[in-house]
Write an enzyme that holds these catalytic residues in place. Structure first.
Site, PDB file in Angstrom:
ATOM      1  N   PRO A 144       0.819  -1.219   0.000  1.00  0.00           N
ATOM      2  CA  PRO A 144       0.000   0.000   0.000  1.00  0.00           C
ATOM      3  C   PRO A 144       0.854   1.271   0.000  1.00  0.00           C
ATOM      4  O   PRO A 144       0.371   2.337  -0.369  1.00  0.00           O
ATOM      5  CB  PRO A 144      -0.808  -0.088   1.303  1.00  0.00           C
TER       6      PRO A 144
ATOM      7  N   GLU B  69       1.080  -6.756   8.613  1.00  0.00           N
ATOM      8  CA  GLU B  69       1.235  -5.297   8.623  1.00  0.00           C
ATOM      9  C   GLU B  69       2.240  -4.825   7.574  1.00  0.00           C
ATOM     10  O   GLU B  69       2.290  -3.647   7.239  1.00  0.00           O
ATOM     11  CB  GLU B  69       1.652  -4.813  10.010  1.00  0.00           C
TER      12      GLU B  69
ATOM     13  N   ARG C 283      -0.746  -8.319 -21.299  1.00  0.00           N
ATOM     14  CA  ARG C 283      -1.466  -7.909 -22.493  1.00  0.00           C
ATOM     15  C   ARG C 283      -0.747  -6.807 -23.276  1.00  0.00           C
ATOM     16  O   ARG C 283      -1.136  -6.481 -24.388  1.00  0.00           O
ATOM     17  CB  ARG C 283      -2.910  -7.522 -22.159  1.00  0.00           C
TER      18      ARG C 283
ATOM     19  N   ASP D 222      -5.838   1.512 -26.744  1.00  0.00           N
ATOM     20  CA  ASP D 222      -6.461   1.384 -25.437  1.00  0.00           C
ATOM     21  C   ASP D 222      -6.839   2.730 -24.861  1.00  0.00           C
ATOM     22  O   ASP D 222      -6.164   3.722 -25.045  1.00  0.00           O
ATOM     23  CB  ASP D 222      -5.505   0.716 -24.454  1.00  0.00           C
TER      24      ASP D 222
HETATM   25  C1  9D3 Z   1      -2.747   0.232   9.058  1.00  0.00           C
HETATM   26  C2  9D3 Z   1      -1.702   0.262   8.030  1.00  0.00           C
HETATM   27  N1  9D3 Z   1      -2.053  -0.497   6.829  1.00  0.00           N
HETATM   28  C3  9D3 Z   1      -1.324   0.108   5.678  1.00  0.00           C
HETATM   29  C4  9D3 Z   1      -2.213   0.944   4.842  1.00  0.00           C
HETATM   30  C5  9D3 Z   1      -1.671  -1.890   7.024  1.00  0.00           C
HETATM   31  C6  9D3 Z   1      -1.878  -2.738   5.836  1.00  0.00           C
HETATM   32  C7  9D3 Z   1      -3.124  -2.892   5.279  1.00  0.00           C
HETATM   33  C8  9D3 Z   1      -3.309  -3.749   4.187  1.00  0.00           C
HETATM   34  C9  9D3 Z   1      -0.810  -3.423   5.295  1.00  0.00           C
HETATM   35  C10 9D3 Z   1      -0.996  -4.283   4.225  1.00  0.00           C
HETATM   36  C11 9D3 Z   1      -2.262  -4.446   3.677  1.00  0.00           C
HETATM   37  C12 9D3 Z   1      -2.457  -5.388   2.573  1.00  0.00           C
HETATM   38  N2  9D3 Z   1      -2.395  -4.738   1.250  1.00  0.00           N
HETATM   39  C13 9D3 Z   1      -1.415  -4.966   0.396  1.00  0.00           C
HETATM   40  O1  9D3 Z   1      -0.526  -5.726   0.703  1.00  0.00           O
HETATM   41  C14 9D3 Z   1      -1.400  -4.264  -0.871  1.00  0.00           C
HETATM   42  C15 9D3 Z   1      -2.285  -3.303  -1.433  1.00  0.00           C
HETATM   43  C16 9D3 Z   1      -3.476  -2.685  -0.944  1.00  0.00           C
HETATM   44  O2  9D3 Z   1      -3.977  -2.943   0.168  1.00  0.00           O
HETATM   45  N3  9D3 Z   1      -4.089  -1.769  -1.746  1.00  0.00           N
HETATM   46  C17 9D3 Z   1      -3.632  -1.435  -2.982  1.00  0.00           C
HETATM   47  N4  9D3 Z   1      -2.532  -1.968  -3.464  1.00  0.00           N
HETATM   48  C18 9D3 Z   1      -1.875  -2.892  -2.695  1.00  0.00           C
HETATM   49  S1  9D3 Z   1      -0.476  -3.668  -3.145  1.00  0.00           S
HETATM   50  C19 9D3 Z   1      -0.375  -4.532  -1.753  1.00  0.00           C
END
Ligand code: 9D3
Length: 255
Positions: free
Chosen positions: A92, A120, A158, A173
């Site tokens: 994230p 986490e 793709r 696209d």
């Molecule tokens: C409270 C802090 N959180 C970070 C925003 C903890 C957290 C939440 C969800 C840590 C990892 C995740 C799991 N998500 C992913 O690994 C992830 C992800 C996503 O949640 N949204 C968009 N792209 C991605 S790429 C990996």
């Protein structure tokens, strides 16, 4: 392109790659997808891939050892390739995956190692000393990096020149000309009293092209005004946009 996906849930990937273009691309050797279980790269008795965070706090952190072991093992087996490998952490905190980013990955690498985070997050030393880039697929919270990794595989595949059948092309696209797609219609010409726009049935190719451009512009104006700032707009486009704006004001006046 070779994809290596690293995950604690290898079974998660059963299915999604077995259909359509992804299936065909694998069959034709355009891509190869390998799923690796992080747990098999653990060295401790209990095969732990996570541990408690130093400094305390909720949740667990992915341990560095299995991740380094896995990726160093993968890099040791040489894959016939002119271009380098990217080691991508799905996170994230990553930069956003865009069509431009997908194209860059497709062009610049012949191997993508996609590390799927859980819990986490991963130990920061993985990010500092192993990972070459961090990618997010958008501003919403998922349960892990597995679905995002599938999205990367799909979007990159793709774009590979040999991946799409000769009938299709990724050139036109949506997003690559900066506008959303125009509306599509097929038979019947009238369905439940709803007619297809006359011009599409007329056979006037130039008029059809004009209608499609205007309709794409309208869709973009309705749903994604932010894209208009980046799009290449002709004077005709600008005129149509002005018409949409005027129409909107007129609608308001009528109420
Ligand atoms: C409270 C802090 N959180 C970070 C925003 C903890 C957290 C939440 C969800 C840590 C990892 C995740 C799991 N998500 C992913 O690994 C992830 C992800 C996503 O949640 N949204 C968009 N792209 C991605 S790429 C990996």
């Amino acid at each position: 392109m070779r994809f290596d996906l690293l995950t604690i849930f290898p079974e998660f990937f059963a299915g999604p790659f077995d259909f359509g273009i992804l299936r065909r691309a694998q069959k034709h050797g355009v891509i190869e997808i390998k799923i690796h279980d992080l747990r098999s790269f653990t060295t401790d008795k209990h095969h732990m891939t996570d541990d408690r965070p130093f400094g305390g706090g909720d949740g667990m952190v992915m341990k560095p050892e299995p991740i380094f072991n896995a990726i160093e093992t993968l890099l040791a087996e040489s894959v016939a390739s002119e271009k380098p490998a990217a080691i991508v952490l799905m996170s994230p905190q990553g930069t956003r995956l865009t069509q431009a980013k997908a194209r860059q990955l497709a062009n610049d690498y012949s191997r993508l190692i996609l590390l799927c985070g859980r819990y986490e997050g991963v130990d920061e030393r993985v990010i500092e000393h192993l990972v070459t880039e961090e990618l997010s697929i958008g501003d919403y919270i998922l349960t892990g990096g597995e679905l995002p990794a599938m999205v990367v595989v799909d979007a990159v595949t793709r774009l590979l020149p040999e991946a799409l059948g000769s009938a299709t092309s990724a050139v036109n696209d949506s997003f690559e000309d900066g506008l959303l797609d125009y509306p599509h219609y097929t038979r019947p010409a009238e369905f439940r009293g709803w007619a297809v726009p006359e011009v599409l049935i007329s056979g006037h190719h130039a008029e059809v092209a004009k209608w499609r451009r205007r309709a794409a512009l309208r869709k973009t104006w309705q749903h994604r005004k932010d894209l208009l700032a980046q799009a290449q707009l002709t004077p005709a486009d600008q005129k149509w946009l002005a018409e949409f704006e005027a129409e909107k004001i007129n609608e308001k006046d009528r109420t």
